[in-house]
Design a protein around this motif. Structure first.
Motif, short mmCIF file in Angstrom:
data_model
loop_
_atom_site.label_atom_id
_atom_site.label_comp_id
_atom_site.label_asym_id
_atom_site.label_seq_id
_atom_site.Cartn_x
_atom_site.Cartn_y
_atom_site.Cartn_z
N SER A 1 49.78 5.60 68.63
CA SER A 1 48.42 5.95 69.02
C SER A 1 47.52 4.73 68.84
N ALA A 2 46.32 4.82 69.41
CA ALA A 2 45.35 3.73 69.25
C ALA A 2 45.03 3.52 67.78
N GLY A 3 44.92 4.63 67.05
CA GLY A 3 44.59 4.52 65.63
C GLY A 3 45.66 3.76 64.88
N GLN B 1 51.71 8.80 79.77
CA GLN B 1 50.76 9.89 79.60
C GLN B 1 50.18 9.92 78.19
N HIS B 2 51.00 9.52 77.24
CA HIS B 2 50.55 9.62 75.85
C HIS B 2 49.85 8.35 75.39
N HIS B 3 49.77 7.37 76.26
CA HIS B 3 49.19 6.10 75.84
C HIS B 3 48.01 5.75 76.73
N ASP B 4 46.93 5.26 76.08
CA ASP B 4 45.94 4.67 76.97
C ASP B 4 46.32 3.22 77.17
#
Lengths: 129, 304
Positions: free
Chosen positions: B21-23, B9-12
């Motif tokens: 995170s993506a960043g 859920q917390h990851h694309d």
């Protein structure tokens, strides 16, 4: 859904998009500096020639690194990594030059190398035929 | 809900599981790329040390040797590489903005820039080999002398037309025959006393006069170094091939990488949330440009 993932955490990591105008301006600056370095080459300035050539190259390199490579907006640590490598390359060059100027005689003093000797003979023998 | 689902859920989908995170993934990837680029700079640094030390000790090698290079081609290649760096930076921008087609066009242009650069390098390299000024064992001063005589004969007319004072007669071949010829080579070798030109000074290597007068001059019509000067330029040729050769390998690798992200882009692998590969390949391509920015003046723009 990936779209609902909490992207708000990204805060300072938000990517920076460079405007087209700025990219084009940097491109123009690089072209002008290239013309300038060729122009400077045509004028005899003695030992200044190489200093100017390397100086212009350094400015061009900084512009590429700052804008094309995004360092201006990146995490400063990435820029620091680049600077460290440049510092160590400079140290390498400076120490090698200091060392070599202490004792390495120029070939002008040592005379021709065996290769130069041979090449000279080859040219000479061809004439004799 | 299992731990795996919670994680998901917390990851694309583009974020590896060990990143928060993506960043964070992007900044880690960039840091890794910059560390790699630093090692690349250190690798080229060795060749720059070779250049600096050799030029410091034997400036005449570079003054004569650089006359073998066509500054025209070096300058055109600089423009080609800067232009392809520009299209690459622009391509990263369009990738960030989700403009897939524009990115494909710009990556193709960048690839063509690399191809153009290598074609010009091929023209230059094959010229060097056929004129007897290739690296190592491909350096053949007798073959060079043939090329030199032909070059002088072809260009004798140019010089007369411009009314330049010229040492060589209109027909250049005789210069290198008999005693005049010996005098031309004498500075480079220890000649037997019967052919040495007393005017050339004591036997042995001496610094020759620069082949061009000082001051402003048009660079495209440079004289070629005489065979005697070329004998002293062999190490310049080796340094030239070592530095531009390593750089050329990097251009080829960069072209391969750009082809790879171009094909991924056309297959729709990238989006404004996932363009890191484009960004990192871009950094590599800019580094290749950066190195050439230094190679061009150091090899082609030596003042004689």
């Amino acid at each position: 859904m990936s779209d609902t993932a909490p992207h708000t955490e990204d805060h300072h990591d938000e990517p920076h998009v460079v405007s087209f105008g700025l990219l084009a301006a940097v491109f123009a600056v690089l072209l002008v500096l290239t013309a300038l370095t060729v122009g400077a080459w045509m004028v005899d300035l003695g030992p200044l020639n190489i200093a100017i050539a390397v100086g212009i190259a350094a400015v061009k390199a900084s512009v590429v690194a700052l804008y094309f490579m995004h360092l201006r907006w990146d995490n400063p640590f990435n820029g620091a990594v680049l600077c460290f490598s440049l510092v160590f390359v400079s140290l390498f060059i400076v120490f090698a030059l200091v060392d070599t100027s202490q004792y390495q005689p120029s070939r002008t003093e040592t005379g021709p190398t065996p290769f130069e000797q041979e090449s000279g003979e080859a040219l000479k023998n061809k004439t004799a035929e | 809900m299992s731990q795996a689902d919670a994680d998901h859920q917390h990851h694309d989908e583009h974020v590896a599981h060990h990143f928060e995170s993506a960043g964070q993934q992007v900044s880690s990837g960039k840091l890794g790329m910059w560390v790699f680029l630093a090692t690349e700079i250190l690798m080229f640094g060795g060749l720059f040390v070779l250049y600096a030390v050799y030029r410091h000790n034997n400036p005449e090698t570079f003054e004569y040797g650089h006359l073998l290079l066509e500054t025209k081609w070096g300058a055109i290649n600089t423009l080609v590489l800067i232009a392809s760096s520009f299209t690459m930076a622009w391509g990263v921008r369009t990738a960030q903005l989700n403009k897939r087609k524009a990115t494909s066009v710009l990556l193709t242009l960048t690839l063509l820039g690399g191809l153009g650069f290598m074609c010009i390098k091929y023209i230059e390299y094959s010229g060097k080999f056929s004129h007897g000024t290739g690296p190592g064992k491909f350096f053949d001063v007798v073959a060079y002398e043939k090329y030199y005589n032909k070059h002088q004969a072809d260009h004798a007319h140019d010089h007369d037309a411009k009314g330049e004072a010229h040492d060589e007669p209109a027909e250049p071949a005789p210069v290198l025959h008999g005693t005049t010829r010996a005098a031309a080579i004498a500075p480079a070798v220890n000649f037997h006393s019967d052919i040495a030109d007393p005017a050339a000074g004591p036997a042995g290597l001496v610094k020759l006069d620069p082949p061009k007068p000082k001051g402003f001059h048009i660079p495209w019509v440079h004289d070629k170094p005489t065979p005697a000067q070329v004998v002293q330029s062999r190490n310049f040729v080796d340094i030239y091939f070592a530095m531009t050769g390593l750089h050329g390998i990097h251009v080829l690798v960069g072209m391969g990488l750009i082809g790879w992200i171009l094909s991924r882009n056309m297959r729709g692998h990238f989006s404004s949330k996932n363009y890191m590969a484009v960004d990192l390949v871009g950094l590599y391509w800019h580094l290749v440009d950066l190195i050439w920015i230094f190679l061009f003046p150091l090899l082609y723009l030596i003042h004689t």
